[in-house]
Scaffold this active site. Structure first.
Site, PDB file in Angstrom:
ATOM      1  N   ASP A  43       0.804  -1.217   0.000  1.00  0.00           N
ATOM      2  CA  ASP A  43       0.000   0.000   0.000  1.00  0.00           C
ATOM      3  C   ASP A  43       0.847   1.281   0.000  1.00  0.00           C
ATOM      4  OD1 ASP A  43      -2.580   1.317   0.525  1.00  0.00           O
ATOM      5  OD2 ASP A  43      -1.668   1.824   2.459  1.00  0.00           O
ATOM      6  N   LYS A 176       8.206   3.457  10.116  1.00  0.00           N
ATOM      7  CA  LYS A 176       7.686   3.104  11.422  1.00  0.00           C
ATOM      8  C   LYS A 176       6.723   1.930  11.298  1.00  0.00           C
ATOM      9  CE  LYS A 176       3.945   5.403  12.743  1.00  0.00           C
ATOM     10  NZ  LYS A 176       2.639   5.719  12.134  1.00  0.00           N
ATOM     11  N   HIS A 268       4.738  11.221  15.507  1.00  0.00           N
ATOM     12  CA  HIS A 268       4.445  12.465  14.777  1.00  0.00           C
ATOM     13  C   HIS A 268       4.271  13.674  15.720  1.00  0.00           C
ATOM     14  CE1 HIS A 268       4.179   9.786  11.505  1.00  0.00           C
ATOM     15  NE2 HIS A 268       2.900   9.513  11.530  1.00  0.00           N
ATOM     16  N   ARG A 374      -1.288  24.857  18.125  1.00  0.00           N
ATOM     17  CA  ARG A 374      -1.942  26.090  18.577  1.00  0.00           C
ATOM     18  C   ARG A 374      -1.221  26.590  19.826  1.00  0.00           C
ATOM     19  NH1 ARG A 374      -7.112  25.923  15.786  1.00  0.00           N
ATOM     20  NH2 ARG A 374      -7.691  27.842  16.831  1.00  0.00           N
TER      21      ARG A 374
END
Ligand code: NDP
Ligand code: BG6
Length: 513
Positions: A43, A176, A268, A374
């Site tokens: 994939d 990973k 991440h 943020r």
């Protein structure tokens, strides 16, 4: 000229002489690079790796002499590989230019070899085929391990013993997951290092290749207005948010063994946090940057189960549409308590960030797709205009938002006077919206990372001590969740996630953005 992939800034300050070489258009006729995608039938290879290689070719970023090989067990010929790849190549870079021709040229340089992953003989045969393409040039070899993790070490062994370059470099990109916890990660590292040196191993975290993540350091270190505010003195909290508006569709088998904390947070989001919070590095050199990242990871408090909320999506029907539960995935065990959502409050116990909550949130099957950082700033002390905001002073604080995806943007929420004779304040955005400001498409993260691996630029890859530090933070939590069999809070597919995440934020006086 900047071709969008070039590392102009880095090459002008000398941090990456090799990228200057590629971008200057000069071509080394003495060397060739062979790129083998191991797991070519899979994939990721189809979705990301082959298209990224084509995009690099199209942009003129690959060296003049290169060959691409697919390797897997599936029976395929060169022709059928080309057919498979051609369906994935898009001319997204510039529709108007001879893309079809470029695709044809590219496909001619793609070949396939079927073999067994643990067989030196198979890799020996591959090596013979590579040599035929490489001729008498200095041959550099890059292997991309796009395969399930249980065969990483087998492939590292057979490829390094039977297919290493005889006269150039040999590098291996590893996808990973790098283990499930400290112990299994250390075992994987030991296994890989039996056959490869650390400087041959390129551990990918594709979020580091995203444009706005790379831009974080530019924003911080080359604008006077941000860095002085980048500390506990002015920043009240930081949020790192990842959400997807789809479930584990098709990847339930993999996912159930890992869960969202290992799939997204430990890598991440933690990588973004490290870049966000690190001290200024001595230079842009890979080792200087990675040294700072390790330092900040090692200053973090180990995650505490009381500061974590886990969730799992459940099915429901809305407007006649049936949304599946995680447990409806046929590859997921019936009673799985694997989290598809997690929120965590984490802390960095150093002088810069003491007491500042960093809130991470990651989830699948939520109401929208986004990845954002943020930054909420503190109140203006003794704000002269506080009456304009009523009782809710939260409305008056500045907020910097870095929208990593989709629709990349950086905007700063400021208070502004509404034009007119009265004195009314309004929240407005100073907005750097990439689609408006830059007229070229943003390259996919895999393009940047593949190019870096070819050029030997290691800045955006994970060093083994970074990986150890990352697992040290998460392993006790993961063990605790498993030992206590903590059930995830259910949330409807397509919702904002479990209510528990809001209570967690409220505990630290934070409102999710
Ligand atoms: P796949 O499951 O599609 O596997 C890739 C190939 O490996 C398959 O085509 C198959 O090739 C071979 N393979 C599969 N299972 C086994 C097995 N049990 N034993 C031996 N060979 C096997 O993986 P993906 O392409 O999805 O992912 C590749 C790597 O990238 C994994 O480590 C994954 O965790 C990681 N990754 C994937 C992402 C994605 O979006 N797909 C995103 C981020 C990381 P054949 O049978 O022909 O040998
Ligand atoms: C991968 C995860 O690392 O990142 C996936 O394994 C996730 O579960 C993917 O969907 C998200 O990547 P992107 O680039 O689409 O945001």
């Amino acid at each position: 000229t900047n071709n969008g992939l070039s590392k102009t800034a880095a090459s002008t300050n000398g941090a990456s002489p090799k990228s200057a070489h590629v971008n200057s258009g000069s071509v080394d006729t003495e060397t060739t690079v062979s790129i083998t995608v191991v797991g070519a039938s899979g994939d990721l290879a189809k979705k990301k790796i082959f298209p990224a290689l084509f995009a690099l070719y199209y942009e003129g970023c690959l060296p003049k002499h290169f060959t691409i090989f697919g390797f897997a067990r599936s029976k395929m010929t060169d022709e059928s590989l080309r057919e498979m790849i051609s369906g994935t190549l898009t001319c997204r870079i510039d529709q108007s230019e001879n893309c079809g021709e470029k695709q044809e040229e590219f496909l001619k340089r793609c070949f396939y070899h079927a073999g067994q992953y643990s067989s030196e003989e198979s890799f020996g045969q591959l090596s013979d085929k590579l040599r035929k393409q490489e001729g008498s040039r200095v041959a550099n070899r890059l292997f991309y391990l796009s395969i399930p993790p249980n065969i990483f070490v087998d492939v590292a062994r057979s490829s390094s013993l039977a297919a290493s370059s005889a006269n150039g470099w040999t590098r291996v990109i590893v996808e990973k997951p790098f283990g499930r916890d400290s112990e299994s990660s250390a075992e994987l590292t030991r296994g890989l290092k039996t056959y490869l040196k650390e400087d041959q191993i390129y551990r990918i975290d594709h979020y580091l290749g995203k444009e706005l993540v790379e831009n974080l350091s530019v924003l911080r270190f080359s604008n006077l207005v941000f860095e002085p505010l980048w500390s506990r003195q002015y920043i009240r909290n930081v949020q790192l948010i990842f959400s997807e508006d789809f479930g584990t569709e098709g990847r339930g088998g993999y996912f159930d063994n890992y869960g969202i904390i290992r799939d997204i947070m430990q890598n991440h989001l933690l990588q973004i946090l490290a870049l966000f919070a690190m001290e200024p590095p001595v230079s842009l050199d890979a080792e200087d940057i990675r040294n700072e990242k390790v330092k900040v990871l090692r200053s973090m408090r180990v995650l505490d189960v009381d500061n974590v909320v886990v969730g799992q999506y459940k099915g429901h029907t809305r407007g006649g549409v049936k949304y599946p539960a995680y447990l409806d995935d046929k590859t997921v065990p019936k009673n799985s308590i694997t989290p598809t959502f997690a929120a965590a409050a984490v802390f960095i116990d150093n002088a810069r960030w003491d007491g500042v909550p960093f809130l991470m949130k990651a989830g699948k099957a939520l109401h929208k797709k986004r990845a954002e950082i943020r930054v909420q700033f503190r109140h203006v002390p003794g704000n002269l205009y506080k009456r304009s905001f009523g009782t809710d002073l939260d409305l008056a604080t500045n907020e910097l938002v870095i929208r990593v995806q989709p629709d990349e943007a950086i905007y700063l929420k400021i208070n502004n006077k509404v034009p007119g004779l009265g004195m009314r304040l309004d929240r407005s955005n100073l907005n750097l919206h990439y689609a408006d400001r830059y007229d070229r498409e943003i390259p996919d993260a895999y393009e940047r990372l593949l190019l870096d691996a070819i050029e030997g630029e290691r800045r955006l890859f994970i060093r083994s001590d970074e990986l150890d530090a990352a697992w040290a933070l998460f392993t006790p939590l993961l063990n605790e969740l498993e030992k206590r069999k903590i059930s995830p809070e259910l949330y409807p597919y397509g919702s904002r996630g479990p209510v528990g995440a809001h209570y967690l934020a409220a505990k630290y006086n934070v409102r999710w953005g």
